[in-house]
Write a protein that holds these residues in place. Structure first.
Motif, PDB file in Angstrom:
ATOM      1  N   PHE A 122     -53.375  -7.979   1.821  1.00 27.33           N
ATOM      2  CA  PHE A 122     -52.947  -9.331   2.188  1.00 27.33           C
ATOM      3  C   PHE A 122     -51.966  -9.889   1.150  1.00 27.33           C
ATOM      4  O   PHE A 122     -50.973 -10.543   1.493  1.00 27.33           O
ATOM      5  CB  PHE A 122     -54.153 -10.267   2.309  1.00 27.33           C
ATOM      6  N   ALA A 123     -52.241  -9.635  -0.114  1.00 28.81           N
ATOM      7  CA  ALA A 123     -51.367 -10.120  -1.191  1.00 28.81           C
ATOM      8  C   ALA A 123     -49.974  -9.518  -1.069  1.00 28.81           C
ATOM      9  O   ALA A 123     -48.967 -10.188  -1.358  1.00 28.81           O
ATOM     10  CB  ALA A 123     -51.967  -9.793  -2.551  1.00 28.81           C
ATOM     11  N   ALA A 127     -46.552 -11.796  -0.662  1.00 27.25           N
ATOM     12  CA  ALA A 127     -45.497 -11.750  -1.680  1.00 27.25           C
ATOM     13  C   ALA A 127     -44.183 -11.179  -1.158  1.00 27.25           C
ATOM     14  O   ALA A 127     -43.197 -11.152  -1.890  1.00 27.25           O
ATOM     15  CB  ALA A 127     -45.964 -10.915  -2.867  1.00 27.25           C
ATOM     16  N   ASP A 128     -44.158 -10.748   0.096  1.00 25.25           N
ATOM     17  CA  ASP A 128     -42.963 -10.098   0.654  1.00 25.25           C
ATOM     18  C   ASP A 128     -42.004 -11.150   1.209  1.00 25.25           C
ATOM     19  O   ASP A 128     -42.171 -11.623   2.330  1.00 25.25           O
ATOM     20  CB  ASP A 128     -43.383  -9.117   1.756  1.00 25.25           C
ATOM     21  N   ASP A 129     -40.985 -11.490   0.421  1.00 22.76           N
ATOM     22  CA  ASP A 129     -40.075 -12.556   0.856  1.00 22.76           C
ATOM     23  C   ASP A 129     -39.097 -12.116   1.940  1.00 22.76           C
ATOM     24  O   ASP A 129     -38.266 -12.914   2.386  1.00 22.76           O
ATOM     25  CB  ASP A 129     -39.311 -13.142  -0.343  1.00 22.76           C
ATOM     26  N   SER A 130     -39.184 -10.860   2.388  1.00 21.70           N
ATOM     27  CA  SER A 130     -38.357 -10.429   3.511  1.00 21.70           C
ATOM     28  C   SER A 130     -39.015 -10.773   4.846  1.00 21.70           C
ATOM     29  O   SER A 130     -38.377 -10.661   5.901  1.00 21.70           O
ATOM     30  CB  SER A 130     -38.105  -8.915   3.441  1.00 21.70           C
ATOM     31  N   LEU A 140     -51.699 -15.252   2.864  1.00 21.19           N
ATOM     32  CA  LEU A 140     -52.230 -15.955   1.692  1.00 21.19           C
ATOM     33  C   LEU A 140     -53.589 -16.588   1.998  1.00 21.19           C
ATOM     34  O   LEU A 140     -54.511 -16.542   1.166  1.00 21.19           O
ATOM     35  CB  LEU A 140     -51.244 -17.026   1.232  1.00 21.19           C
ATOM     36  N   VAL A 141     -53.717 -17.177   3.182  1.00 23.75           N
ATOM     37  CA  VAL A 141     -54.996 -17.761   3.581  1.00 23.75           C
ATOM     38  C   VAL A 141     -56.067 -16.679   3.674  1.00 23.75           C
ATOM     39  O   VAL A 141     -57.189 -16.840   3.155  1.00 23.75           O
ATOM     40  CB  VAL A 141     -54.868 -18.496   4.937  1.00 23.75           C
ATOM     41  N   ARG A 142     -55.712 -15.545   4.294  1.00 22.83           N
ATOM     42  CA  ARG A 142     -56.685 -14.455   4.433  1.00 22.83           C
ATOM     43  C   ARG A 142     -57.047 -13.867   3.071  1.00 22.83           C
ATOM     44  O   ARG A 142     -58.212 -13.558   2.800  1.00 22.83           O
ATOM     45  CB  ARG A 142     -56.120 -13.353   5.335  1.00 22.83           C
ATOM     46  N   GLN A 143     -56.054 -13.685   2.206  1.00 23.37           N
ATOM     47  CA  GLN A 143     -56.313 -13.164   0.861  1.00 23.37           C
ATOM     48  C   GLN A 143     -57.277 -14.068   0.107  1.00 23.37           C
ATOM     49  O   GLN A 143     -58.232 -13.598  -0.525  1.00 23.37           O
ATOM     50  CB  GLN A 143     -54.993 -13.048   0.085  1.00 23.37           C
TER      51      GLN A 143
END
Length: 231
Positions: A122-123, A127-130, A140-143
């Motif tokens: 999930f992280a 963090a993948d800005d593509s 982010l919510v799931r992480q």
């Protein structure tokens, strides 16, 4: 014999026409092959672009179908069969397919009780800005949900602050985690106000809103839906 004005104009037009023909003939002789080559190149480029667009759309459709089958396998409990199909789609050139495959991969790890692996997966999406922001926010919510018990309350609040907002589609899930984090910090007023925000936001699912009303009430905060939200 002198030319009349009409004859003079006609003569000038004939000379101009002949000059133009001569210029065009000269251009054709000198640049004809180049012009033909340029036209052919443009046609080939257009044909290639058309084929590429068709190819991309075909591939996207095929990948979408594979993803749908994999998700059906997940729902039916055929995790081993789904895992291989999902893995192959995590490198897709189509962001929606790739993001969904990566999120599904994380869910499969969670289904195996591999919480550390799921949180890392999930992280990676978050963090993948593509990828489009909604995919990253969901990740982010799931992480955070997976890691919740091991996170400091303030870390939860800082991480989800932007998602526990009235205009966020993740207010229900993120807001509840933030409210509980406030309670763990012994800040009942902030927790109550967060529950109140959840309860009075129409876009939040009804079950979460009803739970938020009860939690806010237990903290002495009136979170009854406003007339607009109650409709």
């Amino acid at each position: 014999m002198a030319l009349t004005p009409q004859n003079n104009d006609a003569f000038i037009r004939e000379v101009d026409d002949e000059l133009r023909r001569e210029q065009m003939s000269h251009i054709g002789r000198r640049y004809g092959l180049w012009i033909i080559g340029a036209v052919l190149l443009a046609l080939v480029a257009f044909g290639g672009w058309t084929w590429w667009q068709h190819h991309r759309n075909t591939v996207a459709g095929e990948q979408g179908e594979k993803l749908a089958v994999a998700l059906d396998d997940v729902a039916a409990g055929r995790s081993a069969q789904a895992t291989a199909a999902v893995q192959a789609l995590t490198t897709s050139d189509w962001d929606a397919v790739r993001a969904t495959a990566l999120l599904t991969q994380a869910d499969l790890l969670l289904g195996k009780d591999d919480r550390k692996g799921a949180a890392a997966a999930f992280a990676k999406v978050a963090a993948d800005d593509s990828l489009a922001q909604p995919f990253r926010d969901l990740a982010l919510v799931r992480q955070t949900a997976v890691e919740y018990d091991g996170l400091a309350p303030q870390a939860v609040i800082d991480r989800l602050r932007g998602l526990a907002d009235k205009d966020s589609p993740w207010l229900g899930s993120a807001g509840e985690m933030v409210a509980i984090a406030y309670l763990r910090l012994d800040k009942p007023q902030q927790a109550g106000q967060t529950y109140r925000l959840i309860a009075q936001t129409e876009s939040v699912p009804e079950t979460i809103r009803a739970r938020a009303v009860q939690m806010a009430g237990s903290l002495g905060v009136d979170a009854a839906p406003t007339p607009a939200a109650a409709r």
